[in-house]
Design a protein around this motif. Structure first.
Motif, short mmCIF file in Angstrom:
data_model
loop_
_atom_site.label_atom_id
_atom_site.label_comp_id
_atom_site.label_asym_id
_atom_site.label_seq_id
_atom_site.Cartn_x
_atom_site.Cartn_y
_atom_site.Cartn_z
N MET A 1 0.85 -1.19 0.00
CA MET A 1 0.00 0.00 0.00
C MET A 1 0.89 1.24 0.00
O MET A 1 1.73 1.42 0.87
CB MET A 1 -0.90 -0.01 1.24
N LYS A 2 0.69 2.10 -0.99
CA LYS A 2 1.45 3.34 -1.10
C LYS A 2 0.75 4.43 -0.29
O LYS A 2 -0.46 4.37 -0.07
CB LYS A 2 1.53 3.79 -2.56
N LYS A 3 1.53 5.42 0.13
CA LYS A 3 0.96 6.57 0.83
C LYS A 3 1.42 7.83 0.13
O LYS A 3 2.61 8.01 -0.12
CB LYS A 3 1.38 6.60 2.29
N ILE A 4 0.46 8.70 -0.17
CA ILE A 4 0.73 9.95 -0.87
C ILE A 4 0.37 11.11 0.04
O ILE A 4 -0.73 11.15 0.59
CB ILE A 4 -0.13 10.04 -2.16
N LEU A 5 1.29 12.04 0.18
CA LEU A 5 1.02 13.28 0.92
C LEU A 5 0.67 14.36 -0.10
O LEU A 5 1.42 14.59 -1.04
CB LEU A 5 2.25 13.73 1.71
N VAL A 6 -0.48 14.99 0.08
CA VAL A 6 -0.87 16.11 -0.77
C VAL A 6 -0.81 17.36 0.08
O VAL A 6 -1.50 17.46 1.10
CB VAL A 6 -2.29 15.92 -1.37
N ALA A 7 0.04 18.31 -0.33
CA ALA A 7 0.29 19.48 0.51
C ALA A 7 0.07 20.79 -0.23
O ALA A 7 0.35 20.90 -1.42
CB ALA A 7 1.73 19.43 1.02
N CYS A 8 -0.42 21.77 0.52
CA CYS A 8 -0.49 23.15 0.05
C CYS A 8 -0.10 24.04 1.21
O CYS A 8 0.22 23.55 2.29
CB CYS A 8 -1.87 23.50 -0.52
N ILE A 53 5.18 12.80 -2.49
CA ILE A 53 4.63 14.10 -2.11
C ILE A 53 4.07 14.74 -3.38
O ILE A 53 4.75 14.80 -4.40
CB ILE A 53 5.72 15.02 -1.53
N VAL A 54 2.83 15.20 -3.30
CA VAL A 54 2.23 15.96 -4.39
C VAL A 54 1.86 17.31 -3.79
O VAL A 54 1.06 17.39 -2.87
CB VAL A 54 0.98 15.25 -4.97
N SER A 55 2.50 18.36 -4.31
CA SER A 55 2.35 19.69 -3.71
C SER A 55 1.73 20.68 -4.69
O SER A 55 1.99 20.62 -5.88
CB SER A 55 3.73 20.20 -3.28
#
Length: 92
Positions: A1-8, A53-55
């Protein structure tokens, strides 16, 4: 299972838009992943448990995991290329 952080910047407005896009992308491509929304300032401390990380903002530092700036999801320009970039990272 992958984990993605979406940040702003604040972890509220633009990251909500991007979180929805990323969740839709992983569902459409049958990728087992979770998405966590956060502030860009929190990413450094959360990266050890994440894969990507998706920013929506310029990254203030470098990280130990891949990071992608996702302004295409906000502007609507180049979304296909961004989708592919995210998929490439998640399927490595």
């Amino acid at each position: 299972m992958k984990k993605i952080l979406v940040a702003c910047g604040a972890g509220i407005a633009t990251s909500t838009v991007v979180t929805n896009k990323v969740e839709e992308l992983i569902k459409e491509n049958n990728i087992q992943a979770t998405v966590e929304q956060c502030k860009i300032a929190e990413v450094k401390s959360k990266q050890s448990d994440a894969d990507l990380i998706v920013s929506t903002t310029i990254l203030p530092t470098t990280y130990d995991i891949p990071a992608i700036v996702a302004t295409a999801y906000i502007t609507g320009i180049g979304m296909d290329k961004l989708d592919q970039k995210i998929l490439d990272e998640l399927t490595k």
